[in-house]
Design a protein around this motif. Structure first.
Motif, PDB file in Angstrom:
ATOM      1  N   GLU A  56      74.005  28.269  11.552  1.00 31.05           N
ATOM      2  CA  GLU A  56      72.644  28.676  11.195  1.00 31.05           C
ATOM      3  C   GLU A  56      71.566  27.863  11.930  1.00 31.05           C
ATOM      4  OE1 GLU A  56      72.459  30.341   7.251  1.00 31.05           O
ATOM      5  OE2 GLU A  56      70.828  28.978   6.801  1.00 31.05           O
ATOM      6  N   VAL A 102      72.142  32.911   8.802  1.00 25.20           N
ATOM      7  CA  VAL A 102      73.291  33.685   9.266  1.00 25.20           C
ATOM      8  C   VAL A 102      74.291  33.784   8.109  1.00 25.20           C
ATOM      9  CG1 VAL A 102      75.186  33.856  10.940  1.00 25.20           C
ATOM     10  CG2 VAL A 102      73.027  32.819  11.642  1.00 25.20           C
ATOM     11  N   SER A 142      70.363  31.329  14.376  1.00 25.63           N
ATOM     12  CA  SER A 142      69.516  32.194  13.542  1.00 25.63           C
ATOM     13  C   SER A 142      68.142  32.371  14.200  1.00 25.63           C
ATOM     14  CB  SER A 142      69.344  31.552  12.168  1.00 25.63           C
ATOM     15  OG  SER A 142      68.647  30.328  12.306  1.00 25.63           O
TER      16      SER A 142
END
Lengths: 321, 321
Positions: free
Chosen positions: A187, A145, A191
């Motif tokens: 993340e 991300v 993600s």
């Protein structure tokens, strides 16, 4: 502000593929060439491959390199656009290297470098959001991300040119270990990698999921597979994707509280494939999190530019350089 | 850009007190007058009291209102500095009202209004950080938590003029109820109100604390009392304050990841009283949370301006208006 009389080349350097585009003075992408990033030939460098894709994209339209007014390289990593040194681009294997010089030498034309999320954000701003988004943040959701920020119509880079590392804000006190060495980063929660991990955890617990039928290797679930599973109403996938969307919505709400952005734009592979499914969840959570006074008039939407975002962003960067 | 030939008045409107300063063309605060915000007289409005404090501050230096080039009002609430309408300032009891007009009419001089955290941030930027902080966020920690943002040397206000509402970012999924109606806001975890609540919870659990000896009413613990308890090594206080500092450090680290600020500055009553105790904890947590590439070169410090921050910020706002 350099005029584009002829053409510019914009290169989107990914960990998997190199994408080179030729763009004319009317911001039209007239030619694209692609290559895998890693070479099978022993002595071929990444610079050779960048040069080759640019030359291929030119040749496809019977153009030659003397018709280039400049080249922009979009790089997934930390860099200094002024010195043109890439500090670290792990997926490209580059560290403390000037990537512009070899390309500049070969083509004898001006070469600019910029972080890929920043290029994508410039593309989104200039080609999708200029009228409505004076202050904008674009979130790129894919394997990781990332983000790019526009303040007062200008790319905001920060003191180390490192603004936009939203994938590494800590959102869970006791979260999973992230590639950055920390735990509980956005993340690791939102993600494609995070969604994949959550789905595999559920499967391991004995939950049945269509994912095992849609792909041979559930360890790497592509965004297109997630889209198929959602379409077929696979509960395990829907739950994992909703979790990621809620995390993104929470961060969106917090961003709106702090920065009162005009626009929060979502892009990247996950958003291209399943953004329409995620967006209502993101919006609901953002609305719940943000103050009414700040959420008012905020536009939250998915970019339609896909791969073109970074390419057109390169055009905008060059034109305004 | 208006010249300051004579003097300007800057009024810091707090929920408890109104502070009016007269500032000369060299940005020196030459006179200050104070009044409690709430009047005991039935027909006296907040406008009357603002006018009175300005006149008192002028009179103390034998000045008269014709020597004012302008007036700046710093207001704790949401407002539009262009229309000069205060949308909501709960502590002042103001809603959808033009606060500038009555003052302008009385003194027959230009009146600007601005959010108080924004004024404080302008003061910090222009009088403490201009050389080192192109991009700065100032966090004001007191009864609540607020912030002001400087981007490229300019105050960043956001689309609804509501940027900086950092007190209402959600930091705890299952946190305490906040005044905004939401749960787990930064304000419920890291303000003086939060520290007070945590200390009281510990006392209720039977933990011994010096706080009960230092103040009669533990429900409202002033920052000065916290400073005394820390000095005397009161464990309950230290634990609560460390918790708040860690929350602020986490948010600081996340801000550095996202915005790669040059400077993160702490101000407000809590920071004035116990900032030196909190700062090492904040820095440690921020360093742990932020990426090395972004934390590099970030200056995290406590403002020394105290009440002068907003007053000098008013001067800077007027001069640059």
């Amino acid at each position: 502000m350099p005029e584009i009389k002829n053409y510019i080349a914009v290169v989107d350097l990914g960990g998997t593929k190199i994408l080179s585009a030729i763009i004319n003075q009317n911001s039209e992408i007239i030619s694209i060439a692609k290559k895998s990033t890693k070479s099978k030939k022993k002595n071929e460098t990444i610079f050779d491959r960048i040069i080759q894709t640019i030359e291929e994209a030119l040749a496809a339209k019977n153009l030659n390199s003397s018709q280039l007014d400049g080249i922009v390289l979009g790089i997934p990593g930390s860099l200094n656009p002024e010195t043109r040194i890439v500090n670290l681009a792990p997926n490209l294997g580059l560290k403390n290297v000037n990537v512009a010089e070899p390309i500049e030498k070969h083509f004898n034309t001006k070469v600019l470098i910029e972080n890929d999320a920043n290029l994508g954000t410039l593309g989104i701003y200039h080609f999708e959001g200029k009228e409505k988004c004076k202050n904008l943040i674009a979130l790129f959701v894919g394997t990781g991300v990332g983000a790019g920020i526009i303040i007062n119509g200008e790319l905001y880079r920060g003191k180390n040119f490192s603004a936009g590392e939203i994938g590494h804000i800590k959102v869970r006190e006791k979260g999973y270990k992230c590639g950055c060495g920390n735990y509980g980063c956005l993340e690791t929660e939102a993600s494609r990698t995070a969604i994949t991990r959550i789905i595999n955890e559920e499967i391991k617990k004995g939950k049945k999921s269509l994912i095992t039928k849609l792909t041979e290797d559930t360890k790497v679930i592509k965004s297109g597979i997630l889209a198929q599973a959602i379409k077929k109403k696979d509960k395990v996938t829907i739950k994992a994707v909703n979790y990621a969307a809620e995390e993104l919505g929470l961060v969106t709400g917090n961003l709106i509280n702090m920065f009162d952005f005009d626009c929060v734009v979502f892009a990247g592979g996950v958003m291209e494939a399943i953004g329409n499914f995620m967006l209502p969840v993101i919006k609901e959570k953002a609305k719940e999190t943000a103050l009414k006074s700040n959420y008012k008039n905020t536009k939250i939407f998915i970019s339609h530019l896909k791969d073109d975002a970074a390419l057109l962003g390169g055009y905008a960067l060059f034109k305004n350089s």
